[in-house]
Design a protein around this motif. Structure first.
Motif: not given
Ligand code: GTR
Length: 432
Positions: A94, A121-122
């Protein structure tokens, strides 16, 4: 048992003494537990066992050179611990975002306290991770070394009080803000996290935090090789180190990871997995931490996996009453930290965490330290109470109960001064 939030020190003390009283009732004698488990506290009754050799590959080849340890055996052992004890490392792919929520003077103006929110965040979403509370000593020039851990101090208080586990302090100990001052005066920053914020210490709810994003849709206890809470907490400590690598107040090459009890287990696993931690400190970590699983003394694999099924991967419970079939034992967890310094500490009245089993684990790791050119533990004799031993592997057993006390902290500060004041830290990039 869920971790309690450290509401007030006196409340925590009350809870703790109630818990100790209840525990002593169960643990002071060898008695039948809920499912007829018996706990041994008699050295003469601890059966003999044979430990796996950290310097022998699974296929029987001896590891006689440092390069063979680094290139082959270390990776093999890491995979074995992932498969059989803690579960695989959660993904680290991520993107990490850090937002400083607050910067304030704290601890009687001895520190600058920063609260940093990490989010991840991915490809499909952005989700909150956790908050780091970082205390940096004031008036120091340049980046400083740091201790990081879970629940070291109350991460929400302006004047920090000891967190969950430090609330177990005896009356002769300093109040939390004074202890914090001492650590700051010695030139160290402190970063503390709240485990419950991202992976609740609860067998029903442990998936409610970051795991619901890392492994969406999964339910129930951890599957065979799936990470449990300890692996998730350790992952968060590594993400904290990712952040510290970008924070100019801290020298990320001189960071000690420290933990008490369940967080001592976590500190060991974090230090084993992530070679960027320059020093690892395990305080009273017991079963699933520094204590040998094969040694029948105090807490057992059967009991810990029954009461805390969310801590480990599913496979670990298969070794309940069959510890001799584990392909590894906890001395090899300590060995995974080599050649970096590690300090393991026990308390005399903490039979549940098997002090001698923790010492024997340190001793079992010693050949690996020596292969890598380190002086290691420097003795095979269990020390007297109150004596500190070792060079790269430190160990002490002190008087008293299961707690992270000022006494312990002073030993850790001395050990950190020995290793983290040097410029030639033994850390390396992850994956090495
Ligand atoms: C106990 C558990 C220990 C230790 C301790 C703690 O109940 O049996 O392994 O981890 O909790 O973390 O306080």
């Amino acid at each position: 048992m869920a971790l309690r939030t450290p509401a007030t020190t006196s409340q925590s003390r009350w809870n703790r003494s109630t818990a100790i009283a209840a525990w002593l009732l169960v643990a002071s004698v060898s008695v039948a537990g809920a499912d007829d488990e018996k706990f041994n506290y008699d050295e003469a009754r601890a059966p003999a066992y044979t430990l796996p050799d950290p310097l022998k590959m699974q296929d029987g080849r001896p590891v006689i050179a440092a390069a063979a340890w680094r290139d082959e055996r270390r990776g093999e052992l890491l995979r074995l611990f992932e498969t059989h004890v803690y579960g695989q490392r959660p993904p680290t792919s991520q993107a990490l975002r850090a937002q400083v929520l607050e910067t304030a003077s704290a601890v009687h103006d001895k520190a600058t306290r920063k609260r940093i929110q990490l989010s991840f965040s991915d490809s499909s979403e952005t989700y909150p991770g956790f908050t780091i509370t970082l205390f940096v000593p004031r008036g120091t020039k340049g980046p400083v070394p740091a201790f990081i851990g879970m629940h070291l101090f109350d991460s929400k208080a302006a004047e920090p009080v000891p967190g969950q586990h430090l609330a177990e302090l005896e009356s002769e100990n300093l109040p939390g803000d004074r202890l914090m001052e001492v650590i700051l005066e010695r030139g160290y920053a402190i970063a503390t996290l709240d485990a419950n914020e991202f992976c609740p210490d609860d067998k029903q709810k442990f998936r409610d935090g970051v795991l619901s994003h890392l492994y969406p849709g999964r339910k129930g206890p951890p599957a065979a090789e799936e990470p449990g809470a300890i692996a998730t907490w350790a992952w968060a400590l590594s993400r904290t180190l990712d952040y510290l690598s970008e924070d100019s107040d801290v020298d990320a090459r001189r960071v000690a990871v420290i933990g008490h009890s369940r967080m001592g287990k976590t500190a060991l696993w974090a230090g084993a997995e992530d070679p960027r931690f320059a020093l690892v400190i395990s305080n009273n970590s017991g079963c699933g931490g520094a204590a040998l699983s094969r040694r029948d003394f105090g807490e057992t694999v059967a009991r810990i996996t029954r009461v805390f099924p969310h801590w480990f991967c599913g496979n670990f419970s298969k070794y309940a009453h069959h510890e001799d079939q584990l392909p590894i034992d906890q001395h090899e967890l300590v060995a995974l930290i080599a050649p970096r310094p590690v300090y393991i500490a026990s308390a005399q009245d903490d039979g549940w965490a098997d002090p001698r089993g923790a010492f024997l684990s340190a001793l079992g790791a010693d050949p690996v330290y020596r292969l890598l050119g380190e002086k290691g533990l420097q003795t095979a004799d269990f020390p007297a109470v109150g004596i500190t031993i070792g060079q790269t592997i430190g160990y002490h057993i002190r008087v008293g109960k299961h707690a992270l006390t000022d006494y312990d902290w002073m030993k850790y500060l001395d050990f950190a001064d020995r290793w983290l004041r040097r410029s030639d830290s033994k850390t390396s990039a992850p994956g090495n």
